[in-house]
Design an enzyme around this catalytic site. Structure first.
Site, PDB file in Angstrom:
ATOM      1  N   LYS A  22      15.044  23.641  15.557  1.00  0.00           N
ATOM      2  CA  LYS A  22      14.496  23.305  14.135  1.00  0.00           C
ATOM      3  C   LYS A  22      14.800  22.036  14.133  1.00  0.00           C
ATOM      4  CE  LYS A  22      15.431  27.786  12.420  1.00  0.00           C
ATOM      5  NZ  LYS A  22      15.949  28.632  11.858  1.00  0.00           N
ATOM      6  N   HIS A  33      20.065  31.769   8.380  1.00  0.00           N
ATOM      7  CA  HIS A  33      19.318  32.158   9.541  1.00  0.00           C
ATOM      8  C   HIS A  33      19.351  32.037  10.194  1.00  0.00           C
ATOM      9  CE1 HIS A  33      16.197  32.760   5.912  1.00  0.00           C
ATOM     10  NE2 HIS A  33      17.560  33.823   5.821  1.00  0.00           N
ATOM     11  N   ARG A  75       0.900  -1.232   0.365  1.00  0.00           N
ATOM     12  CA  ARG A  75      -0.337  -0.155   0.109  1.00  0.00           C
ATOM     13  C   ARG A  75       0.917   1.163  -0.371  1.00  0.00           C
ATOM     14  NH1 ARG A  75      -3.026  -0.920   5.218  1.00  0.00           N
ATOM     15  NH2 ARG A  75      -0.898  -1.701   5.618  1.00  0.00           N
ATOM     16  N   ASP A  79      18.142  38.368   2.084  1.00  0.00           N
ATOM     17  CA  ASP A  79      18.783  37.080   2.553  1.00  0.00           C
ATOM     18  C   ASP A  79      20.090  37.939   1.650  1.00  0.00           C
ATOM     19  OD1 ASP A  79      18.214  35.348   3.720  1.00  0.00           O
ATOM     20  OD2 ASP A  79      17.537  34.368   2.420  1.00  0.00           O
ATOM     21  N   TYR A 110       8.743  22.612   8.982  1.00  0.00           N
ATOM     22  CA  TYR A 110      10.371  22.146  10.164  1.00  0.00           C
ATOM     23  C   TYR A 110       9.367  22.382  11.551  1.00  0.00           C
ATOM     24  CZ  TYR A 110      11.859  27.542   9.027  1.00  0.00           C
ATOM     25  OH  TYR A 110      11.518  28.917   8.288  1.00  0.00           O
TER      26      TYR A 110
END
Length: 192
Positions: A69, A59, A20, A168, A129
């Site tokens: 994170k 970051h 499956r 950025d 995240y």
């Protein structure tokens, strides 16, 4: 789990497959705590990057609003990176990275004291995240993605210009950053 001593961890969950499809346990606090990942996650983020070679990062959030994170790619492929920015660390400015994809199901745990970024390796990548604190604009920080002192080996050809946010394109270099993150005695180690 990867190197149990390193603060950044590559997590390879087990998939249970049959005709499956498959099932995978993505996160269980008691299981992660056994491997030294004992934070509480309070926010989930989800991003879509439409063009390939979209680069987000590097970051972090500064104390007291730092964020652990737990990152995974649920559609497409990304190259995910963590850079040690802990003052006094013998691995300060060093980085580790791994390809995360919907196909491999791997996660990268990035603790407080590390800058995080990723580049998409194909169109229409989705990344989710978990974070141990909510977003705080006054604590938002970053380092240049292409800082020569760090020297990240992004999987981008010399002729490819990554897609960046306006923020950025103007992040400071590591040499201009006064880190508020203390070293905890655990140097960054290669991902297994």
């Amino acid at each position: 789990m990867a190197n149990a001593y390193s603060p950044v961890r590559l997590i390879v969950p087990k998939r249970f497959s049959d005709d499956r499809g498959w099932f995978m346990e993505v996160y269980a606090k008691p299981t992660f705590a056994k491997f030294g990942i004992d934070c509480s996650f309070v926010q989930d983020n989800h991003s879509l990057s439409v063009p390939a070679f979209t680069l987000r990062g590097l970051h972090f959030q500064t104390p007291p609003r730092g964020q652990d994170k737990l990152v995974r790619c649920i559609r497409g492929r990304i190259f995910d990176v963590a850079v040690d920015i802990r003052k006094g660390s013998p691995t300060y400015g060093q980085w580790v990275g791994a390809e995360l994809s919907a196909e491999n199901g791997w996660h990268l745990f990035i603790p407080i004291g590390f800058a995080h970024g990723f580049v998409t390796l194909e169109d229409n990548c989705e990344v989710i995240y978990k974070c141990s604190d909510t977003y705080s604009p006054e604590s938002d920080g970053g380092i240049r993605w292409d800082d020569p002192l760090i020297g990240i080996n992004w999987p981008i050809s010399a002729s490819t210009v990554p897609r960046l946010s306006a923020k950025d394109t103007i992040q400071p270099l590591l040499a201009d950053f006064d880190s508020p993150f203390p070293y905890d005695g655990r140097p960054l180690a290669p991902l297994a």
